[in-house]
Design a protein around this motif. Structure first.
Motif, PDB file in Angstrom:
ATOM      1  N   GLU A   1      29.943   7.395 -47.516  1.00  0.00           N
ATOM      2  CA  GLU A   1      29.260   8.097 -46.442  1.00  0.00           C
ATOM      3  C   GLU A   1      29.066   7.175 -45.246  1.00  0.00           C
ATOM      4  OE1 GLU A   1      27.145  11.164 -44.393  1.00  0.00           O
ATOM      5  OE2 GLU A   1      28.653  11.119 -45.971  1.00  0.00           O
ATOM      6  N   GLU A   2      28.714   5.907 -45.495  1.00  0.00           N
ATOM      7  CA  GLU A   2      28.553   4.942 -44.400  1.00  0.00           C
ATOM      8  C   GLU A   2      29.873   4.768 -43.647  1.00  0.00           C
ATOM      9  OE1 GLU A   2      26.854   1.197 -45.359  1.00  0.00           O
ATOM     10  OE2 GLU A   2      24.965   2.033 -46.119  1.00  0.00           O
ATOM     11  N   LEU A   3      30.978   4.638 -44.395  1.00  0.00           N
ATOM     12  CA  LEU A   3      32.287   4.476 -43.756  1.00  0.00           C
ATOM     13  C   LEU A   3      32.632   5.702 -42.916  1.00  0.00           C
ATOM     14  CD1 LEU A   3      34.351   2.919 -46.703  1.00  0.00           C
ATOM     15  CD2 LEU A   3      33.477   1.728 -44.686  1.00  0.00           C
ATOM     16  N   ARG A   4      32.353   6.886 -43.445  1.00  0.00           N
ATOM     17  CA  ARG A   4      32.683   8.120 -42.731  1.00  0.00           C
ATOM     18  C   ARG A   4      31.909   8.215 -41.414  1.00  0.00           C
ATOM     19  NH1 ARG A   4      30.651  12.803 -41.635  1.00  0.00           N
ATOM     20  NH2 ARG A   4      28.722  12.370 -42.778  1.00  0.00           N
ATOM     21  N   VAL A   5      30.582   7.950 -41.468  1.00  0.00           N
ATOM     22  CA  VAL A   5      29.759   8.046 -40.272  1.00  0.00           C
ATOM     23  C   VAL A   5      30.189   7.017 -39.235  1.00  0.00           C
ATOM     24  CG1 VAL A   5      27.415   7.776 -39.358  1.00  0.00           C
ATOM     25  CG2 VAL A   5      27.776   9.032 -41.499  1.00  0.00           C
ATOM     26  N   ALA A   6      30.491   5.793 -39.698  1.00  0.00           N
ATOM     27  CA  ALA A   6      30.906   4.736 -38.767  1.00  0.00           C
ATOM     28  C   ALA A   6      32.243   5.081 -38.108  1.00  0.00           C
ATOM     29  CB  ALA A   6      30.995   3.392 -39.499  1.00  0.00           C
ATOM     30  N   ARG A   7      33.164   5.709 -38.850  1.00  0.00           N
ATOM     31  CA  ARG A   7      34.438   6.128 -38.258  1.00  0.00           C
ATOM     32  C   ARG A   7      34.219   7.198 -37.191  1.00  0.00           C
ATOM     33  NH1 ARG A   7      36.375   6.443 -43.701  1.00  0.00           N
ATOM     34  NH2 ARG A   7      37.702   4.660 -44.235  1.00  0.00           N
ATOM     35  N   GLU A   8      33.346   8.171 -37.504  1.00  0.00           N
ATOM     36  CA  GLU A   8      33.165   9.314 -36.606  1.00  0.00           C
ATOM     37  C   GLU A   8      32.283   8.987 -35.399  1.00  0.00           C
ATOM     38  OE1 GLU A   8      31.631  12.500 -38.940  1.00  0.00           O
ATOM     39  OE2 GLU A   8      33.476  12.756 -40.116  1.00  0.00           O
ATOM     40  N   LYS A   9      31.269   8.195 -35.618  1.00  0.00           N
ATOM     41  CA  LYS A   9      30.286   7.950 -34.555  1.00  0.00           C
ATOM     42  C   LYS A   9      30.346   6.527 -34.000  1.00  0.00           C
ATOM     43  CE  LYS A   9      27.018  11.416 -36.247  1.00  0.00           C
ATOM     44  NZ  LYS A   9      25.610  11.695 -36.641  1.00  0.00           N
ATOM     45  N   GLY A  10      31.128   5.672 -34.631  1.00  0.00           N
ATOM     46  CA  GLY A  10      31.242   4.299 -34.158  1.00  0.00           C
ATOM     47  C   GLY A  10      30.306   3.336 -34.852  1.00  0.00           C
ATOM     48  N   VAL A  11      29.188   3.840 -35.373  1.00  0.00           N
ATOM     49  CA  VAL A  11      28.228   2.960 -36.046  1.00  0.00           C
ATOM     50  C   VAL A  11      27.386   3.765 -37.027  1.00  0.00           C
ATOM     51  CG1 VAL A  11      26.460   3.249 -34.269  1.00  0.00           C
ATOM     52  CG2 VAL A  11      26.434   1.198 -35.703  1.00  0.00           C
ATOM     53  N   TYR A  12      27.047   3.140 -38.120  1.00  0.00           N
ATOM     54  CA  TYR A  12      26.091   3.699 -39.084  1.00  0.00           C
ATOM     55  C   TYR A  12      24.916   2.736 -39.175  1.00  0.00           C
ATOM     56  CZ  TYR A  12      23.807   4.841 -43.504  1.00  0.00           C
ATOM     57  OH  TYR A  12      22.874   5.147 -44.455  1.00  0.00           O
ATOM     58  N   GLU A  13      23.701   3.268 -39.059  1.00  0.00           N
ATOM     59  CA  GLU A  13      22.502   2.441 -39.207  1.00  0.00           C
ATOM     60  C   GLU A  13      21.587   3.072 -40.237  1.00  0.00           C
ATOM     61  OE1 GLU A  13      20.955   2.258 -35.249  1.00  0.00           O
ATOM     62  OE2 GLU A  13      22.032   0.395 -34.800  1.00  0.00           O
ATOM     63  N   GLY A  14      20.966   2.223 -41.043  1.00  0.00           N
ATOM     64  CA  GLY A  14      20.064   2.759 -42.059  1.00  0.00           C
ATOM     65  C   GLY A  14      19.267   1.672 -42.756  1.00  0.00           C
ATOM     66  N   GLU A  15      18.390   2.124 -43.643  1.00  0.00           N
ATOM     67  CA  GLU A  15      17.574   1.229 -44.460  1.00  0.00           C
ATOM     68  C   GLU A  15      17.630   1.702 -45.901  1.00  0.00           C
ATOM     69  OE1 GLU A  15      13.557   0.828 -43.214  1.00  0.00           O
ATOM     70  OE2 GLU A  15      14.058   0.339 -41.137  1.00  0.00           O
ATOM     71  N   GLY A  16      17.467   0.761 -46.820  1.00  0.00           N
ATOM     72  CA  GLY A  16      17.445   1.143 -48.220  1.00  0.00           C
ATOM     73  C   GLY A  16      17.629  -0.052 -49.129  1.00  0.00           C
ATOM     74  N   PRO A  17      17.573   0.183 -50.449  1.00  0.00           N
ATOM     75  CA  PRO A  17      17.721  -0.921 -51.406  1.00  0.00           C
ATOM     76  C   PRO A  17      19.172  -1.394 -51.494  1.00  0.00           C
ATOM     77  CG  PRO A  17      17.527   1.171 -52.565  1.00  0.00           C
ATOM     78  CD  PRO A  17      17.297   1.464 -51.118  1.00  0.00           C
ATOM     79  N   ARG A  18      19.349  -2.697 -51.631  1.00  0.00           N
ATOM     80  CA  ARG A  18      20.676  -3.291 -51.857  1.00  0.00           C
ATOM     81  C   ARG A  18      20.557  -4.273 -53.013  1.00  0.00           C
ATOM     82  NH1 ARG A  18      21.522   0.356 -49.059  1.00  0.00           N
ATOM     83  NH2 ARG A  18      22.906   0.551 -47.250  1.00  0.00           N
ATOM     84  N   ARG A  19      21.688  -4.463 -53.717  1.00  0.00           N
ATOM     85  CA  ARG A  19      21.669  -5.282 -54.917  1.00  0.00           C
ATOM     86  C   ARG A  19      22.302  -6.650 -54.661  1.00  0.00           C
ATOM     87  NH1 ARG A  19      20.427  -4.044 -59.811  1.00  0.00           N
ATOM     88  NH2 ARG A  19      20.541  -1.795 -59.419  1.00  0.00           N
ATOM     89  N   LYS A  20      21.671  -7.686 -55.227  1.00  0.00           N
ATOM     90  CA  LYS A  20      22.228  -9.036 -55.170  1.00  0.00           C
ATOM     91  C   LYS A  20      23.112  -9.290 -56.384  1.00  0.00           C
ATOM     92  CE  LYS A  20      18.241 -10.985 -52.684  1.00  0.00           C
ATOM     93  NZ  LYS A  20      17.258 -12.094 -52.622  1.00  0.00           N
ATOM     94  N   LYS A  21      23.771 -10.427 -56.379  1.00  0.00           N
ATOM     95  CA  LYS A  21      24.660 -10.781 -57.479  1.00  0.00           C
ATOM     96  C   LYS A  21      23.913 -10.861 -58.805  1.00  0.00           C
ATOM     97  CE  LYS A  21      27.602 -14.539 -59.176  1.00  0.00           C
ATOM     98  NZ  LYS A  21      28.132 -15.907 -58.926  1.00  0.00           N
ATOM     99  N   ASP A  22      22.649 -11.381 -58.763  1.00  0.00           N
ATOM    100  CA  ASP A  22      21.874 -11.538 -59.999  1.00  0.00           C
ATOM    101  C   ASP A  22      21.233 -10.232 -60.468  1.00  0.00           C
ATOM    102  OD1 ASP A  22      19.808 -11.136 -58.219  1.00  0.00           O
ATOM    103  OD2 ASP A  22      18.944 -13.138 -58.414  1.00  0.00           O
TER     104      ASP A  22
END
Length: 382
Positions: A71-92
């Motif tokens: 979804e992020e890739l799709r929005v960035a392709r269509e609108k030029g940029v995707y911005e958001g907030e949320g949880p992300r996972r680290k290697k550990d």
């Protein structure tokens, strides 16, 4: 420019020296092609471990299942940029709260070359916001509970004071009937007369307490109905209180001086009169028997407030008694009549209107009350 560095090398070095943000690049399909030192520090993957992988590996399992990377890739392709907030996972496997920006990158010919992504760790900011929200919710709940308690208390006070009036009136009538009966039967001797007088005095005190309870309930009701404010002539109210309350003819007269530097104040006249009456009443009641009574009443401006000060040289209060000064029905001197409700009423009136009350006192060395009223513009008559 150094002959050993071209513009691309300078750009690469600059990006790698940004260590507070994860910056990486992907191709058009989201496969990671560049990874800066900030990304290594924030996410835990080294450049060798992550390059060539789909950037979805950095998302939580739940976000991958619902297709958020795509979804992020799709929005960035269509609108030029995707911005958001949320949880992300680290290697550990640990999570952090991220603020992300995924931007489409184009070549000189307008053809898309891929994407760049900038990720910032806003976990502490998010935790602070959540803590503030939680505390605000707690305060709202506490306020609601306090308001409910106040309503219940007011209802109880009103009911109790109302329901006690009839029995007290009956007792008064029965006392009078008993007195008349004893008189008719010639049984009313000096001892019986004294006993009946004590009973009557107790009944009068009980009636006064009921009246004070009614006043407390009425005070809260008046506040909810928003007392009408007006421009008050301070000296006129002072003279009215002194005359109507009999202070000028008190059994132990006081030398009262006034200094009204502020001559007008915007407030509820009824409430201002009540404040002044209660403060003066205390000064008259609790004067010292060892020295002539002196009371000073003054008004003046201090910052954003108008102050009303009543200072006496009376009995004063100990540090121990100060903690209970504004408690309902609390009295510290038993040689004078009273229910100990006056200062409670003063404090409620003042704080209900956003002001405050302060006291400076010392046992056997007098008391000074300072009432802080919020300064408001005096309204001139049309």
């Amino acid at each position: 420019m150094s002959p050993n560095l071209n513009p691309e090398d300078i750009y690469s070095q600059f990006i790698n020296q940004v260590t507070d943000y994860a910056i990486f690049a992907t191709d058009n399909d989201g496969i990671i092609t560049f990874w800066n030192e900030g990304a290594h520090r924030l996410k835990g993957y080294t450049e060798d471990e992550i390059i060539g992988q789909f950037f979805g590996v950095l998302f939580t399992e739940e976000d991958r299942e619902r297709g958020l990377p795509e979804e992020e890739l799709r929005v960035a392709r269509e609108k030029g940029v995707y911005e958001g907030e949320g949880p992300r996972r680290k290697k550990d496997g640990s999570l952090f709260h991220a603020k992300v920006s995924l931007t489409a990158i184009y070549g000189p010919d307008g053809k898309q070359l891929g994407f760049t992504k900038v990720t910032g760790d806003i976990t502490k900011k998010k935790q602070l916001e959540e803590e503030i929200t939680r505390r605000n919710e707690d305060l709202i709940q506490q306020k609601a509970e306090l308001e409910k308690t106040n309503i219940d208390l007011d209802n109880f006070i009103y009911t109790a004071s109302h329901d006690l009036k009839a029995p007290i009136a009956n007792i008064e009538g029965l006392i009078e009937m008993l007195k008349q009966d004893l008189t008719n039967k010639k049984l009313l001797d000096d001892s019986s007369t004294i006993l009946l007088q004590h009973v009557s005095i107790s009944v009068e005190r009980f009636k006064k307490t009921i009246m004070d309870l009614t006043e407390v309930s009425k005070l809260q009701k008046d506040f909810k109905e928003s007392q009408k404010k007006e421009t008050i002539q301070v000296e006129a109210v002072y003279e009215e209180v002194m005359a109507d309350s009999g202070f000028m003819f008190y059994e132990s007269p006081c030398e009262v001086t006034t200094d009204f530097k502020v001559k007008e104040i915007v407030f509820s006249r009824k409430n201002f009169r009540s404040i002044l009456y209660n403060l003066l009443s205390n000064s008259f009641k609790y004067q010292s028997p060892s020295r002539p009574c002196k009371i000073a009443v003054k008004t003046y401006e201090e910052g954003d407030h108008v102050l009303l000060c009543v200072k006496d040289n009376g009995l004063g209060l100990s540090d121990k008694n100060l903690t209970h000064l504004y408690t309902m029905f609390k009295r510290f001197h038993d040689h004078v009549e009273g229910t100990g409700i006056g200062l409670y009423i003063v404090k409620r009136i003042v704080e209900n209107e956003g002001g405050r009350i302060e006291v400076v006192t010392k046992e056997n060395d007098g008391t000074e009350f300072k009432i802080y009223f919020k300064k408001e513009e005096v309204t001139l008559p049309v």
